[in-house]
Design a protein around this motif. Structure first.
Motif, PDB file in Angstrom:
ATOM      1  N   THR A   1      -2.286   5.212   5.421  1.00 55.25           N
ATOM      2  CA  THR A   1      -1.376   5.265   4.283  1.00 55.25           C
ATOM      3  C   THR A   1      -1.925   6.140   3.171  1.00 55.25           C
ATOM      4  O   THR A   1      -1.193   6.827   2.477  1.00 55.25           O
ATOM      5  CB  THR A   1      -1.121   3.837   3.729  1.00 55.25           C
ATOM      6  N   PHE A   2      -3.255   6.144   3.047  1.00 54.74           N
ATOM      7  CA  PHE A   2      -3.877   6.886   1.953  1.00 54.74           C
ATOM      8  C   PHE A   2      -4.439   8.228   2.384  1.00 54.74           C
ATOM      9  O   PHE A   2      -5.029   8.935   1.589  1.00 54.74           O
ATOM     10  CB  PHE A   2      -5.013   6.044   1.340  1.00 54.74           C
TER      11      PHE A   2
ATOM     12  N   PHE B   1       0.808  -1.206   0.000  1.00 54.27           N
ATOM     13  CA  PHE B   1       0.000   0.000   0.000  1.00 54.27           C
ATOM     14  C   PHE B   1       0.845   1.261   0.000  1.00 54.27           C
ATOM     15  O   PHE B   1       0.436   2.273  -0.539  1.00 54.27           O
ATOM     16  CB  PHE B   1      -0.983  -0.018   1.157  1.00 54.27           C
ATOM     17  N   GLU B   2       2.007   1.210   0.604  1.00 53.20           N
ATOM     18  CA  GLU B   2       2.890   2.364   0.566  1.00 53.20           C
ATOM     19  C   GLU B   2       3.283   2.671  -0.882  1.00 53.20           C
ATOM     20  O   GLU B   2       3.357   3.822  -1.276  1.00 53.20           O
ATOM     21  CB  GLU B   2       4.137   2.125   1.419  1.00 53.20           C
TER      22      GLU B   2
ATOM     23  N   VAL C   1      -9.123   3.965  -4.171  1.00 45.75           N
ATOM     24  CA  VAL C   1      -8.550   2.638  -3.980  1.00 45.75           C
ATOM     25  C   VAL C   1      -9.585   1.798  -3.243  1.00 45.75           C
ATOM     26  O   VAL C   1     -10.102   2.197  -2.199  1.00 45.75           O
ATOM     27  CB  VAL C   1      -7.235   2.695  -3.162  1.00 45.75           C
TER      28      VAL C   1
ATOM     29  N   ALA D   1       0.182   4.144  -2.711  1.00 47.73           N
ATOM     30  CA  ALA D   1      -0.120   5.495  -2.251  1.00 47.73           C
ATOM     31  C   ALA D   1       0.773   6.547  -2.905  1.00 47.73           C
ATOM     32  O   ALA D   1       0.418   7.719  -2.945  1.00 47.73           O
ATOM     33  CB  ALA D   1       0.006   5.566  -0.731  1.00 47.73           C
ATOM     34  N   LYS D   2       1.915   6.151  -3.462  1.00 50.22           N
ATOM     35  CA  LYS D   2       2.817   7.088  -4.133  1.00 50.22           C
ATOM     36  C   LYS D   2       2.259   7.575  -5.470  1.00 50.22           C
ATOM     37  O   LYS D   2       2.679   8.606  -5.969  1.00 50.22           O
ATOM     38  CB  LYS D   2       4.183   6.434  -4.365  1.00 50.22           C
TER      39      LYS D   2
ATOM     40  N   THR E   1      -0.029   9.471  -7.623  1.00 49.19           N
ATOM     41  CA  THR E   1      -0.965  10.582  -7.450  1.00 49.19           C
ATOM     42  C   THR E   1      -2.079  10.558  -8.495  1.00 49.19           C
ATOM     43  O   THR E   1      -3.016  11.345  -8.403  1.00 49.19           O
ATOM     44  CB  THR E   1      -0.228  11.929  -7.526  1.00 49.19           C
TER      45      THR E   1
END
Length: 88
Positions: free
Chosen positions: A86-87, A53-54, A65, A57-58, A60
């Motif tokens: 994370t989001f 997820f990290e 999600v 989340a990058k 854009t």
């Protein structure tokens, strides 16, 4: 929409391939410069492990999600808050 039977590279549940990281998936789908309205993620337990997820989340260019969360014997419910943060 279309379903791809791909595994997430680095997940602890790797069995049958192929396995890709998020960058490879975006490239394979030719989505590098596209807006993704909905990204559905169902990894059958890997949501509790690794940095999936990290990485997602990058990006854009993802507007929403959808995460299918699976409670497992060794999952810790408090981690779900970290997952959602994370989001944020």
């Amino acid at each position: 929409s279309y379903y791809h039977r791909w595994g997430f590279k680095g997940s602890r549940v790797e069995k049958d391939g192929p396995y890709y990281d998020i960058n490879e998936i975006v490239k394979r789908l030719n989505h590098e410069d596209r807006i993704i309205d909905l990204f559905k993620f169902d990894c059958d337990g890997c949501e509790w492990y690794g940095g999936a997820f990290e990485e997602i989340a990058k990006f854009t260019n993802i507007r929403q999600v959808l995460i299918e969360v699976h409670l497992m014997a060794d999952s810790k419910p408090e981690l779900i808050y970290q997952l959602f943060d994370t989001f944020a």
